[in-house]
Design a protein around this motif. Sequence first.
Motif, PDB file in Angstrom:
ATOM      1  N   THR A   4      28.029 -25.434  -2.723  1.00 39.71           N
ATOM      2  CA  THR A   4      27.653 -25.489  -4.244  1.00 39.71           C
ATOM      3  C   THR A   4      28.565 -26.424  -4.806  1.00 39.71           C
ATOM      4  O   THR A   4      28.114 -26.663  -6.024  1.00 39.71           O
ATOM      5  CB  THR A   4      27.643 -24.217  -4.847  1.00 39.71           C
ATOM      6  OG1 THR A   4      29.106 -23.605  -4.573  1.00 39.71           O
ATOM      7  CG2 THR A   4      26.752 -23.243  -3.939  1.00 39.71           C
ATOM      8  N   THR A   5      29.725 -26.691  -4.509  1.00 40.56           N
ATOM      9  CA  THR A   5      30.812 -27.493  -5.221  1.00 40.56           C
ATOM     10  C   THR A   5      30.426 -28.999  -5.124  1.00 40.56           C
ATOM     11  O   THR A   5      30.981 -29.735  -6.074  1.00 40.56           O
ATOM     12  CB  THR A   5      32.168 -27.189  -4.696  1.00 40.56           C
ATOM     13  OG1 THR A   5      32.301 -27.599  -3.160  1.00 40.56           O
ATOM     14  CG2 THR A   5      32.465 -25.837  -4.871  1.00 40.56           C
ATOM     15  N   ASN A   6      29.455 -29.193  -4.271  1.00 44.09           N
ATOM     16  CA  ASN A   6      29.016 -30.470  -4.193  1.00 44.09           C
ATOM     17  C   ASN A   6      28.166 -31.180  -5.611  1.00 44.09           C
ATOM     18  O   ASN A   6      28.201 -32.159  -5.756  1.00 44.09           O
ATOM     19  CB  ASN A   6      28.224 -31.000  -3.062  1.00 44.09           C
ATOM     20  CG  ASN A   6      29.225 -30.607  -1.672  1.00 44.09           C
ATOM     21  OD1 ASN A   6      30.375 -30.940  -1.625  1.00 44.09           O
ATOM     22  ND2 ASN A   6      28.536 -30.407  -0.653  1.00 44.09           N
ATOM     23  N   THR A   7      27.611 -30.013  -6.069  1.00 45.34           N
ATOM     24  CA  THR A   7      26.601 -30.387  -7.243  1.00 45.34           C
ATOM     25  C   THR A   7      27.115 -29.788  -8.216  1.00 45.34           C
ATOM     26  O   THR A   7      26.779 -30.271  -9.490  1.00 45.34           O
ATOM     27  CB  THR A   7      25.317 -29.761  -6.871  1.00 45.34           C
ATOM     28  OG1 THR A   7      25.252 -28.290  -6.533  1.00 45.34           O
ATOM     29  CG2 THR A   7      24.556 -30.580  -5.829  1.00 45.34           C
ATOM     30  N   GLU A   8      27.998 -28.703  -8.121  1.00 44.72           N
ATOM     31  CA  GLU A   8      28.452 -27.956  -9.780  1.00 44.72           C
ATOM     32  C   GLU A   8      29.522 -29.127 -10.043  1.00 44.72           C
ATOM     33  O   GLU A   8      30.453 -29.542  -9.580  1.00 44.72           O
ATOM     34  CB  GLU A   8      29.076 -26.834  -9.206  1.00 44.72           C
ATOM     35  CG  GLU A   8      29.694 -25.724 -10.260  1.00 44.72           C
ATOM     36  CD  GLU A   8      30.245 -24.493  -9.672  1.00 44.72           C
ATOM     37  OE1 GLU A   8      30.352 -23.596 -10.782  1.00 44.72           O
ATOM     38  OE2 GLU A   8      30.399 -24.467  -8.759  1.00 44.72           O
ATOM     39  N   PRO A   9      29.496 -29.164 -11.602  1.00 47.65           N
ATOM     40  CA  PRO A   9      30.390 -30.127 -12.093  1.00 47.65           C
ATOM     41  C   PRO A   9      31.850 -29.634 -12.009  1.00 47.65           C
ATOM     42  O   PRO A   9      32.135 -28.349 -12.171  1.00 47.65           O
ATOM     43  CB  PRO A   9      29.992 -30.132 -13.602  1.00 47.65           C
ATOM     44  CG  PRO A   9      28.574 -29.825 -13.382  1.00 47.65           C
ATOM     45  CD  PRO A   9      28.359 -28.858 -12.335  1.00 47.65           C
ATOM     46  N   LEU A  10      32.766 -30.462 -12.239  1.00 47.06           N
ATOM     47  CA  LEU A  10      34.178 -29.992 -12.116  1.00 47.06           C
ATOM     48  C   LEU A  10      34.566 -29.205 -13.139  1.00 47.06           C
ATOM     49  O   LEU A  10      35.338 -28.174 -12.905  1.00 47.06           O
ATOM     50  CB  LEU A  10      35.153 -31.135 -11.838  1.00 47.06           C
ATOM     51  CG  LEU A  10      36.690 -30.926 -11.830  1.00 47.06           C
ATOM     52  CD1 LEU A  10      37.045 -30.169 -10.554  1.00 47.06           C
ATOM     53  CD2 LEU A  10      37.314 -32.263 -11.882  1.00 47.06           C
ATOM     54  N   GLY A  11      34.144 -29.381 -14.249  1.00 44.95           N
ATOM     55  CA  GLY A  11      34.455 -28.663 -15.416  1.00 44.95           C
ATOM     56  C   GLY A  11      33.879 -27.200 -15.211  1.00 44.95           C
ATOM     57  O   GLY A  11      34.558 -26.207 -15.892  1.00 44.95           O
ATOM     58  N   ALA A  12      32.834 -27.056 -14.686  1.00 44.62           N
ATOM     59  CA  ALA A  12      32.202 -25.752 -14.708  1.00 44.62           C
ATOM     60  C   ALA A  12      32.840 -24.969 -13.393  1.00 44.62           C
ATOM     61  O   ALA A  12      33.028 -23.652 -13.667  1.00 44.62           O
ATOM     62  CB  ALA A  12      30.674 -25.954 -14.023  1.00 44.62           C
ATOM     63  N   VAL A  13      33.359 -25.701 -12.448  1.00 43.99           N
ATOM     64  CA  VAL A  13      34.211 -24.971 -11.380  1.00 43.99           C
ATOM     65  C   VAL A  13      35.360 -24.377 -11.889  1.00 43.99           C
ATOM     66  O   VAL A  13      36.050 -23.336 -11.850  1.00 43.99           O
ATOM     67  CB  VAL A  13      34.256 -25.952 -10.316  1.00 43.99           C
ATOM     68  CG1 VAL A  13      35.363 -25.271  -9.162  1.00 43.99           C
ATOM     69  CG2 VAL A  13      33.132 -26.261  -9.468  1.00 43.99           C
ATOM     70  N   ARG A  14      36.087 -25.090 -12.742  1.00 46.16           N
ATOM     71  CA  ARG A  14      37.309 -24.896 -13.438  1.00 46.16           C
ATOM     72  C   ARG A  14      37.154 -23.505 -14.278  1.00 46.16           C
ATOM     73  O   ARG A  14      38.032 -22.601 -14.032  1.00 46.16           O
ATOM     74  CB  ARG A  14      37.825 -26.172 -14.299  1.00 46.16           C
ATOM     75  CG  ARG A  14      39.111 -25.483 -15.162  1.00 46.16           C
ATOM     76  CD  ARG A  14      39.221 -26.510 -16.093  1.00 46.16           C
ATOM     77  NE  ARG A  14      40.355 -26.396 -17.072  1.00 46.16           N
ATOM     78  CZ  ARG A  14      40.133 -25.536 -18.368  1.00 46.16           C
ATOM     79  NH1 ARG A  14      38.727 -25.142 -18.504  1.00 46.16           N
ATOM     80  NH2 ARG A  14      41.046 -25.437 -19.270  1.00 46.16           N
ATOM     81  N   GLU A  15      36.104 -23.563 -15.079  1.00 44.13           N
ATOM     82  CA  GLU A  15      35.801 -22.305 -15.921  1.00 44.13           C
ATOM     83  C   GLU A  15      35.482 -21.177 -15.013  1.00 44.13           C
ATOM     84  O   GLU A  15      35.907 -19.915 -15.587  1.00 44.13           O
ATOM     85  CB  GLU A  15      34.580 -22.775 -16.787  1.00 44.13           C
ATOM     86  CG  GLU A  15      35.034 -23.749 -17.861  1.00 44.13           C
ATOM     87  CD  GLU A  15      36.463 -23.459 -18.700  1.00 44.13           C
ATOM     88  OE1 GLU A  15      36.253 -22.264 -19.335  1.00 44.13           O
ATOM     89  OE2 GLU A  15      37.283 -24.240 -18.985  1.00 44.13           O
ATOM     90  N   ARG A  16      34.768 -21.513 -13.992  1.00 40.42           N
ATOM     91  CA  ARG A  16      34.413 -20.301 -13.395  1.00 40.42           C
ATOM     92  C   ARG A  16      35.901 -19.637 -12.706  1.00 40.42           C
ATOM     93  O   ARG A  16      35.753 -18.350 -12.568  1.00 40.42           O
ATOM     94  CB  ARG A  16      33.439 -20.713 -12.056  1.00 40.42           C
ATOM     95  CG  ARG A  16      33.100 -19.410 -10.992  1.00 40.42           C
ATOM     96  CD  ARG A  16      31.961 -19.811 -10.159  1.00 40.42           C
ATOM     97  NE  ARG A  16      32.117 -21.159  -9.495  1.00 40.42           N
ATOM     98  CZ  ARG A  16      32.733 -21.172  -8.171  1.00 40.42           C
ATOM     99  NH1 ARG A  16      33.114 -20.022  -7.726  1.00 40.42           N
ATOM    100  NH2 ARG A  16      32.701 -22.362  -7.769  1.00 40.42           N
ATOM    101  N   VAL A  17      36.611 -20.464 -12.063  1.00 40.69           N
ATOM    102  CA  VAL A  17      37.852 -19.961 -11.545  1.00 40.69           C
ATOM    103  C   VAL A  17      38.874 -19.374 -12.439  1.00 40.69           C
ATOM    104  O   VAL A  17      39.401 -18.440 -12.308  1.00 40.69           O
ATOM    105  CB  VAL A  17      38.693 -21.219 -10.807  1.00 40.69           C
ATOM    106  CG1 VAL A  17      39.828 -20.758 -10.351  1.00 40.69           C
ATOM    107  CG2 VAL A  17      37.779 -21.489  -9.632  1.00 40.69           C
ATOM    108  N   LEU A  18      38.768 -19.951 -13.654  1.00 37.07           N
ATOM    109  CA  LEU A  18      39.631 -19.661 -14.728  1.00 37.07           C
ATOM    110  C   LEU A  18      39.381 -18.343 -15.376  1.00 37.07           C
ATOM    111  O   LEU A  18      39.917 -17.249 -15.574  1.00 37.07           O
ATOM    112  CB  LEU A  18      39.617 -20.641 -16.029  1.00 37.07           C
ATOM    113  CG  LEU A  18      40.262 -20.388 -17.400  1.00 37.07           C
ATOM    114  CD1 LEU A  18      41.831 -19.753 -17.086  1.00 37.07           C
ATOM    115  CD2 LEU A  18      40.209 -21.266 -18.351  1.00 37.07           C
ATOM    116  N   ALA A  19      37.971 -17.871 -15.592  1.00 31.88           N
ATOM    117  CA  ALA A  19      37.344 -16.608 -16.062  1.00 31.88           C
ATOM    118  C   ALA A  19      37.703 -15.611 -15.155  1.00 31.88           C
ATOM    119  O   ALA A  19      37.777 -14.406 -15.296  1.00 31.88           O
ATOM    120  CB  ALA A  19      35.994 -16.763 -16.184  1.00 31.88           C
ATOM    121  N   THR A  20      37.365 -15.905 -13.500  1.00 32.54           N
ATOM    122  CA  THR A  20      37.534 -14.802 -12.699  1.00 32.54           C
ATOM    123  C   THR A  20      39.104 -14.501 -12.472  1.00 32.54           C
ATOM    124  O   THR A  20      39.460 -13.217 -12.657  1.00 32.54           O
ATOM    125  CB  THR A  20      37.176 -15.343 -11.371  1.00 32.54           C
ATOM    126  OG1 THR A  20      35.784 -15.738 -11.354  1.00 32.54           O
ATOM    127  CG2 THR A  20      37.348 -14.406 -10.271  1.00 32.54           C
TER     128      THR A  20
END
Length: 229
Positions: A4-20
């Motif tokens: 999923t990280t191949n298509t998920e924008p880097l900023g969105a990944v960062r926000e997901r990790v940060l929120a968790t």
Amino acid sequence: MSSTTNTEPLGAVRERVLATLRQEIIAGGLRPGDRLVERELADRFGVSRVPVREAIRALVAEGFVHFETPRRTVVRRLTPNDVRELFELREALEVCAAGLAAARATPEDLAEVERLLDLAATATAAGDAEAITDINSRLHDSIVAMARNSLLVEALEPVAGRLRWMTRRNEEWPQLLVEHRELYEAIASGDPDRARAHALAHVRTNYESTVRQLFGDAGEPVQRPQPRA
């Protein structure tokens, strides 16, 4: 690494990790002194180390974690001074917001707070700590929003997570529910002085409870004023 990280924008990944990670710290899953290791977190989330590194830096900026050494990042251990400073800020801003809310609240605003109070009562009866924390945070956010002052919202936003982290330690839930109902009634009365007095008493009571939960007798609670009837 997850596909999923191949298509998920880097900023969105960062926000997901940060929120968790932020929520795990607030809820106590990550405790003061626990280490955050980039490699381990990247494997856990199935992402590269770049968004994990950026999320950790954001947590440092928000006051949740700090660098013990350049290579060791841990969840902060709160001090009595940390709590005092944040509650002094909360007192200044939320008391002001309560007074403005009493003057500016609409019937729809008040109905939303009533709805949240009903949800809080249900969560309190069930002893659901996570739900209580979430609902109480939304209730305070609603009161600040009722002030109709965007600068107040912006001033509280950078410390909202840390305040939630601290107040999560206050498990005197039935008393919190009583205080929130009294604060609502003061705001609904349309009397700004009464609303400010109840907000001030509530913040200071919450400060004392938080200090007791975190430090026992190590913190020095402030003197509480009595709200006007």
